[in-house]
Write a protein that holds these residues in place. Structure first.
Motif, PDB file in Angstrom:
ATOM      1  N   ALA A   1       0.803  -1.235   0.000  1.00  0.00           N
ATOM      2  CA  ALA A   1       0.000   0.000   0.000  1.00  0.00           C
ATOM      3  C   ALA A   1       0.835   1.284   0.000  1.00  0.00           C
ATOM      4  N   ALA A   2       2.168   1.163  -0.062  1.00  0.00           N
ATOM      5  CA  ALA A   2       2.981   2.391  -0.036  1.00  0.00           C
ATOM      6  C   ALA A   2       2.767   3.227  -1.302  1.00  0.00           C
ATOM      7  N   ARG A   3       2.446   2.555  -2.395  1.00  0.00           N
ATOM      8  CA  ARG A   3       2.355   3.302  -3.666  1.00  0.00           C
ATOM      9  C   ARG A   3       1.510   2.489  -4.654  1.00  0.00           C
TER      10      ARG A   3
ATOM     11  N   GLN B   1       4.901  -1.848   8.700  1.00  0.00           N
ATOM     12  CA  GLN B   1       5.955  -2.231   7.770  1.00  0.00           C
ATOM     13  C   GLN B   1       6.153  -3.731   7.942  1.00  0.00           C
ATOM     14  N   ALA B   2       5.670  -4.501   6.991  1.00  0.00           N
ATOM     15  CA  ALA B   2       5.748  -5.959   7.098  1.00  0.00           C
ATOM     16  C   ALA B   2       5.923  -6.549   5.712  1.00  0.00           C
ATOM     17  N   ASP B   3       6.702  -7.626   5.660  1.00  0.00           N
ATOM     18  CA  ASP B   3       6.912  -8.345   4.405  1.00  0.00           C
ATOM     19  C   ASP B   3       5.883  -9.470   4.342  1.00  0.00           C
ATOM     20  N   THR B   4       5.080  -9.489   3.292  1.00  0.00           N
ATOM     21  CA  THR B   4       4.020 -10.505   3.225  1.00  0.00           C
ATOM     22  C   THR B   4       4.581 -11.932   3.187  1.00  0.00           C
ATOM     23  N   SER B   5       5.846 -12.071   2.799  1.00  0.00           N
ATOM     24  CA  SER B   5       6.415 -13.431   2.759  1.00  0.00           C
ATOM     25  C   SER B   5       6.751 -13.949   4.161  1.00  0.00           C
TER      26      SER B   5
ATOM     27  N   ALA C   1      -5.035  -8.625  -1.207  1.00  0.00           N
ATOM     28  CA  ALA C   1      -3.666  -9.168  -1.242  1.00  0.00           C
ATOM     29  C   ALA C   1      -3.034  -8.728  -2.554  1.00  0.00           C
ATOM     30  N   ASN C   2      -2.500  -7.520  -2.519  1.00  0.00           N
ATOM     31  CA  ASN C   2      -2.046  -6.838  -3.733  1.00  0.00           C
ATOM     32  C   ASN C   2      -0.521  -6.813  -3.876  1.00  0.00           C
ATOM     33  N   ALA C   3       0.216  -6.911  -2.763  1.00  0.00           N
ATOM     34  CA  ALA C   3       1.675  -6.745  -2.818  1.00  0.00           C
ATOM     35  C   ALA C   3       2.285  -7.732  -3.804  1.00  0.00           C
ATOM     36  N   GLY C   4       3.249  -7.246  -4.569  1.00  0.00           N
ATOM     37  CA  GLY C   4       3.909  -8.140  -5.511  1.00  0.00           C
ATOM     38  C   GLY C   4       5.103  -7.461  -6.153  1.00  0.00           C
ATOM     39  N   VAL C   5       5.936  -8.284  -6.795  1.00  0.00           N
ATOM     40  CA  VAL C   5       7.130  -7.778  -7.472  1.00  0.00           C
ATOM     41  C   VAL C   5       7.197  -8.432  -8.846  1.00  0.00           C
ATOM     42  N   THR C   6       8.015  -7.872  -9.724  1.00  0.00           N
ATOM     43  CA  THR C   6       8.208  -8.503 -11.020  1.00  0.00           C
ATOM     44  C   THR C   6       9.691  -8.679 -11.297  1.00  0.00           C
TER      45      THR C   6
ATOM     46  N   GLY D   1       8.071 -15.784  -3.294  1.00  0.00           N
ATOM     47  CA  GLY D   1       7.855 -15.397  -1.889  1.00  0.00           C
ATOM     48  C   GLY D   1       6.889 -14.234  -1.766  1.00  0.00           C
ATOM     49  N   SER D   2       7.090 -13.198  -2.561  1.00  0.00           N
ATOM     50  CA  SER D   2       6.224 -12.016  -2.464  1.00  0.00           C
ATOM     51  C   SER D   2       4.867 -12.262  -3.114  1.00  0.00           C
ATOM     52  N   ASN D   3       4.865 -12.879  -4.288  1.00  0.00           N
ATOM     53  CA  ASN D   3       3.626 -12.925  -5.087  1.00  0.00           C
ATOM     54  C   ASN D   3       2.705 -14.086  -4.739  1.00  0.00           C
TER      55      ASN D   3
ATOM     56  N   THR E   1      -7.580 -10.997  -4.397  1.00  0.00           N
ATOM     57  CA  THR E   1      -6.159 -11.201  -4.646  1.00  0.00           C
ATOM     58  C   THR E   1      -5.788 -10.524  -5.963  1.00  0.00           C
ATOM     59  N   THR E   2      -4.519 -10.157  -6.082  1.00  0.00           N
ATOM     60  CA  THR E   2      -4.067  -9.547  -7.339  1.00  0.00           C
ATOM     61  C   THR E   2      -3.238 -10.558  -8.115  1.00  0.00           C
ATOM     62  N   SER E   3      -3.800 -11.013  -9.216  1.00  0.00           N
ATOM     63  CA  SER E   3      -3.041 -11.845 -10.140  1.00  0.00           C
ATOM     64  C   SER E   3      -2.507 -10.914 -11.231  1.00  0.00           C
TER      65      SER E   3
ATOM     66  N   SER F   1       3.986 -17.540 -10.520  1.00  0.00           N
ATOM     67  CA  SER F   1       3.403 -17.000  -9.277  1.00  0.00           C
ATOM     68  C   SER F   1       1.969 -16.524  -9.514  1.00  0.00           C
ATOM     69  N   LYS F   2       1.709 -15.898 -10.644  1.00  0.00           N
ATOM     70  CA  LYS F   2       0.384 -15.328 -10.880  1.00  0.00           C
ATOM     71  C   LYS F   2      -0.636 -16.404 -11.268  1.00  0.00           C
ATOM     72  N   TRP F   3      -0.187 -17.494 -11.960  1.00  0.00           N
ATOM     73  CA  TRP F   3      -1.084 -18.643 -12.148  1.00  0.00           C
ATOM     74  C   TRP F   3      -1.397 -19.234 -10.772  1.00  0.00           C
TER      75      TRP F   3
ATOM     76  N   GLY G   1      -3.855  -5.659 -16.582  1.00  0.00           N
ATOM     77  CA  GLY G   1      -2.926  -5.575 -17.710  1.00  0.00           C
ATOM     78  C   GLY G   1      -1.754  -4.692 -17.288  1.00  0.00           C
ATOM     79  N   ASN G   2      -1.238  -3.876 -18.205  1.00  0.00           N
ATOM     80  CA  ASN G   2      -0.171  -2.946 -17.817  1.00  0.00           C
ATOM     81  C   ASN G   2      -0.791  -1.782 -17.061  1.00  0.00           C
ATOM     82  N   ILE G   3      -0.316  -1.541 -15.860  1.00  0.00           N
ATOM     83  CA  ILE G   3      -0.858  -0.467 -15.030  1.00  0.00           C
ATOM     84  C   ILE G   3       0.253   0.557 -14.786  1.00  0.00           C
ATOM     85  N   ALA G   4      -0.112   1.830 -14.826  1.00  0.00           N
ATOM     86  CA  ALA G   4       0.878   2.907 -14.724  1.00  0.00           C
ATOM     87  C   ALA G   4       1.356   3.063 -13.277  1.00  0.00           C
ATOM     88  N   THR G   5       2.291   2.235 -12.882  1.00  0.00           N
ATOM     89  CA  THR G   5       2.886   2.303 -11.537  1.00  0.00           C
ATOM     90  C   THR G   5       4.399   2.132 -11.703  1.00  0.00           C
ATOM     91  N   PRO G   6       5.159   2.349 -10.619  1.00  0.00           N
ATOM     92  CA  PRO G   6       6.621   2.183 -10.727  1.00  0.00           C
ATOM     93  C   PRO G   6       7.059   0.767 -11.107  1.00  0.00           C
ATOM     94  N   MET G   7       6.169  -0.219 -11.006  1.00  0.00           N
ATOM     95  CA  MET G   7       6.553  -1.575 -11.432  1.00  0.00           C
ATOM     96  C   MET G   7       6.877  -1.622 -12.922  1.00  0.00           C
TER      97      MET G   7
HETATM   98  N1  LIG Z   1       1.864  -2.576 -12.813  1.00  0.00           N
HETATM   99  C1  LIG Z   1       1.467  -3.539 -13.642  1.00  0.00           C
HETATM  100  O1  LIG Z   1       1.568  -3.413 -14.868  1.00  0.00           O
HETATM  101  C2  LIG Z   1       0.858  -4.808 -13.103  1.00  0.00           C
HETATM  102  C3  LIG Z   1       0.210  -5.664 -13.998  1.00  0.00           C
HETATM  103  C4  LIG Z   1      -0.391  -6.825 -13.524  1.00  0.00           C
HETATM  104  C5  LIG Z   1      -0.338  -7.126 -12.175  1.00  0.00           C
HETATM  105  N2  LIG Z   1       0.321  -6.279 -11.323  1.00  0.00           N
HETATM  106  C6  LIG Z   1       0.329  -6.640  -9.901  1.00  0.00           C
HETATM  107  O2  LIG Z   1      -0.288  -5.612  -9.161  1.00  0.00           O
HETATM  108  C7  LIG Z   1       0.227  -5.613  -7.821  1.00  0.00           C
HETATM  109  C8  LIG Z   1       0.583  -4.189  -7.411  1.00  0.00           C
HETATM  110  O3  LIG Z   1       1.658  -3.755  -8.228  1.00  0.00           O
HETATM  111  P1  LIG Z   1       1.895  -2.220  -8.626  1.00  0.00           P
HETATM  112  O4  LIG Z   1       1.680  -2.119 -10.083  1.00  0.00           O
HETATM  113  O5  LIG Z   1       1.134  -1.323  -7.724  1.00  0.00           O
HETATM  114  O6  LIG Z   1       3.475  -2.137  -8.365  1.00  0.00           O
HETATM  115  P2  LIG Z   1       4.367  -1.226  -7.396  1.00  0.00           P
HETATM  116  O7  LIG Z   1       5.743  -1.792  -7.524  1.00  0.00           O
HETATM  117  O8  LIG Z   1       4.153   0.195  -7.721  1.00  0.00           O
HETATM  118  O9  LIG Z   1       3.776  -1.485  -5.934  1.00  0.00           O
HETATM  119  C9  LIG Z   1       3.954  -2.697  -5.252  1.00  0.00           C
HETATM  120  C10 LIG Z   1       4.097  -2.404  -3.768  1.00  0.00           C
HETATM  121  O10 LIG Z   1       4.181  -3.656  -3.088  1.00  0.00           O
HETATM  122  C11 LIG Z   1       5.219  -3.597  -2.148  1.00  0.00           C
HETATM  123  N3  LIG Z   1       5.711  -4.967  -1.934  1.00  0.00           N
HETATM  124  C12 LIG Z   1       6.359  -5.754  -2.823  1.00  0.00           C
HETATM  125  N4  LIG Z   1       6.655  -6.928  -2.262  1.00  0.00           N
HETATM  126  C13 LIG Z   1       6.166  -6.901  -0.995  1.00  0.00           C
HETATM  127  C14 LIG Z   1       6.148  -7.821   0.067  1.00  0.00           C
HETATM  128  N5  LIG Z   1       6.718  -9.031  -0.057  1.00  0.00           N
HETATM  129  N6  LIG Z   1       5.568  -7.465   1.234  1.00  0.00           N
HETATM  130  C15 LIG Z   1       4.996  -6.233   1.376  1.00  0.00           C
HETATM  131  N7  LIG Z   1       4.989  -5.318   0.397  1.00  0.00           N
HETATM  132  C16 LIG Z   1       5.565  -5.647  -0.781  1.00  0.00           C
HETATM  133  C17 LIG Z   1       6.262  -2.683  -2.760  1.00  0.00           C
HETATM  134  O11 LIG Z   1       7.128  -2.134  -1.775  1.00  0.00           O
HETATM  135  C18 LIG Z   1       5.384  -1.636  -3.439  1.00  0.00           C
HETATM  136  O12 LIG Z   1       5.106  -0.561  -2.581  1.00  0.00           O
HETATM  137  C19 LIG Z   1       1.379  -6.606  -7.838  1.00  0.00           C
HETATM  138  O13 LIG Z   1       0.945  -7.846  -7.307  1.00  0.00           O
HETATM  139  C20 LIG Z   1       1.702  -6.760  -9.307  1.00  0.00           C
HETATM  140  O14 LIG Z   1       2.328  -8.001  -9.610  1.00  0.00           O
HETATM  141  C21 LIG Z   1       0.912  -5.142 -11.746  1.00  0.00           C
END
Ligand SMILES: NC(=O)c1ccc[n+]([C@@H]2O[C@H](COP(=O)([O-])OP(=O)(O)OC[C@H]3O[C@@H](n4cnc5c(N)ncnc54)[C@H](O)[C@@H]3O)[C@@H](O)[C@H]2O)c1
Length: 280
Positions: A15-17, A74-78, A102-107, A125-127, A152-154, A171-173, A199-205
């Protein structure tokens, strides 16, 4: 703005961004108290930065400025113990957790020959484990209270595939399998479990230097504008490079609404038509 979620508590991870912040603010605007979670720490396995403490604090400011109560952790979902502790704190301070996103994730992008175990473990671990831990932490209270809305966010990659994204796609499947399994298990407890597939979302990812260089290695200093035309034609059917996070929030709100009581175990694409290519 409607107050549909007055009296409810919504937990949002990541939820930070990005999308997580948009979801938290959207629930707060509609009357919910909010639980925020973000790790606020970069990962050595990734080539882009994650959310920061100051960004998490800013999300908290946005929520409290709307007059809502907020528990921020401040917690790591993993980390299962950390998620259990955050939910315990939220239930003590706010009374319940009724909605969980459950939105947190990395790529991570890497051809299989160079795919490190560190990247695999970070992404899974994260996703995937992170989504399991979030759901495992919130469901006992939801079962006891006989009410819950879990989203959940796939990803569009959760029903498709891409080269050089083995861990992310897996991870997303996995998130979809987890979502459907828990939807079956929790249906009798008045808890719905659904997934959004952006799909593609305008975020720092996707809007970061490593991503720009990956798409335009021919340029010294590529920017979003340099990759947007390529992205627009890559997966989306509609000619748009990336959607706003709020477009995903609208579907998340819909799935958490009272009127969605009988929708469960489903996947909802927000992907400018990319999912039209899926089999079903
Ligand atoms: N941006 C895209 O194009 C896109 C497309 C499809 C799916 N998604 C999914 O959407 C979700 C949100 O992504 P976003 O686009 O907002 O990206 P983002 O990188 O802007 O935000 C993700 C946030 O999750 C936090 N985070 C990552 N791993 C974490 C963990 N293990 N524990 C706690 N926090 C954690 C990060 O610090 C960050 O603040 C993700 O699951 C991502 O895989 C994103």
């Amino acid at each position: 703005m409607s107050q549909d979620f007055q009296g409810r508590v919504a937990l949002v991870t990541g939820a930070a961004r990005g999308q997580g912040r948009a979801h938290a603010v959207a629930f707060a605007e509609r009357g919910a108290d909010i639980v925020l979670c973000d790790r606020c720490e970069d990962s050595a396995a990734l080539d882009y930065s994650l959310g920061t403490r100051s960004e998490l604090a800013h999300t908290e400011e946005l929520v409290t400025a709307l007059g809502r109560r907020c528990v921020s952790g401040q917690a790591d979902t993993s980390d299962r113990a950390a998620m259990d502790e955050l939910v315990r704190r939220a239930e003590n301070e706010l009374g319940s957790v009724d909605i969980a996103v459950a939105n947190a994730g990395v790529t991570g992008v890497s051809p299989i020959g160079e795919h490190t175990s560190e990247l695999w473990h970070e992404v899974i671990g994260s996703n995937l484990t992170g989504v399991f831990n979030t759901l495992a932490a919130v469901t006992p209270g939801m079962i006891a209270r006989k009410y819950g809305r879990i989203i959940t966010t796939s990803s569009m990659m959760g029903r498709g595939a891409s080269p050089a994204m083995a861990a992310y796609v897996a991870s997303k499947w996995g998130v979809i399998g987890l979502t459907k399994s828990l939807a079956m298990e929790l249906a009798a407890h008045h808890i719905t479990v659904n997934s959004v597939a952006p799909g593609n979302i305008a975020t720092p990812m996707v809007q970061n230097d490593a991503m720009y260089r990956r798409f335009r290695p021919d340029l010294t200093d590529p920017t979003w504008e340099d990759i947007a035309p390529t992205l627009a034609g890559l997966t989306h059917l509609q000619p748009v490079a990336a959607l706003d996070p709020e477009e995903v929030s609208r579907v998340v709100l819909f799935l958490a609404a009272e009127a969605s009581a009988h929708l469960t175990g489903m996947v909802f694409p927000i992907d400018a038509g990319a999912g039209a290519k899926n089999n079903a």
